[in-house]
Design a protein around this motif. Structure first.
Motif: not given
Length: 190
Positions: A132-144
């Motif tokens: 699952l590839w993810i990127s970009g956004g405003d209110f993102i959760i950074t904890d994997r």
């Protein structure tokens, strides 16, 4: 026309009951007291209506909505991100176990660019795995770990989903290669 319900109730009375001055008229005093109770009840009803909807609820009531849906606030999640995730709960639950459900679950965490790359295309023996590839956004959760936990709630039971963070940069990309013709080297911009 009327500022409160008490004035409206007094206005509804027929004229003989309104002839005495308002300061000593017992009907006026009664209407003022009862009208204040009705005004307070109306305000309470409007507040309940506002707090019952996720999009307009206060921060305190968002926690209550989260408990109702068994969705506590995640570590590092802001108020608007939590509000968005709560409002998408029914849609995500409806599509759980599908690729679309996985994508919606990660988008609810604040990522805008989400794509699934099944591994069976490159390695047929890995039929139940995907990246699952993810990127970009405003209110993102950074904890994997939090993101992986949310993915595991929605993914198909037999699947193994690996998380990959994609770095996207805007701008010109330069690729260089050496082409030697005699002693001349040339570089090309792509």
């Amino acid at each position: 026309m009327f500022d409160n319900f008490g004035d409206y109730m007094f206005w509804l009375l027929f004229t003989p009951l309104k002839r005495v001055k308002k300061s000593v008229n017992q009907f006026y005093i009664f209407c003022k007291v009862i009208g204040k109770l009705f005004d307070n009840a109306k305000d309470a009803i409007f507040r309940v209506r506002t707090e019952s909807m996720i999009l307009s609820a206060s921060e305190v009531m968002l926690t209550v909505h989260g408990k109702d849906r068994d969705m506590p606030r995640l570590k590092g999640e802001g108020t608007e991100g939590y509000r968005r995730r709560l409002s998408m709960k029914a849609i995500i639950a409806e599509k759980a176990g599908t690729n679309e459900g996985l994508i919606l679950a990660v988008k609810a965490l604040g990522y805008q660019n989400v794509r699934i790359e099944p591994l069976y295309l490159t390695a047929p023996s890995r039929w139940a795995e995907a990246i699952l590839w993810i990127s970009g956004g405003d209110f993102i959760i950074t904890d994997r770990d939090v993101i992986q936990s949310e993915i595991n709630k929605v993914k198909p039971a037999s699947a193994k989903i690996s998380l990959a963070q994609e770095q996207v940069y805007d701008g010109t990309t330069y690729c260089a290669g050496v082409l030697e013709i005699g002693r001349i080297r040339t570089f090309r911009q792509v």
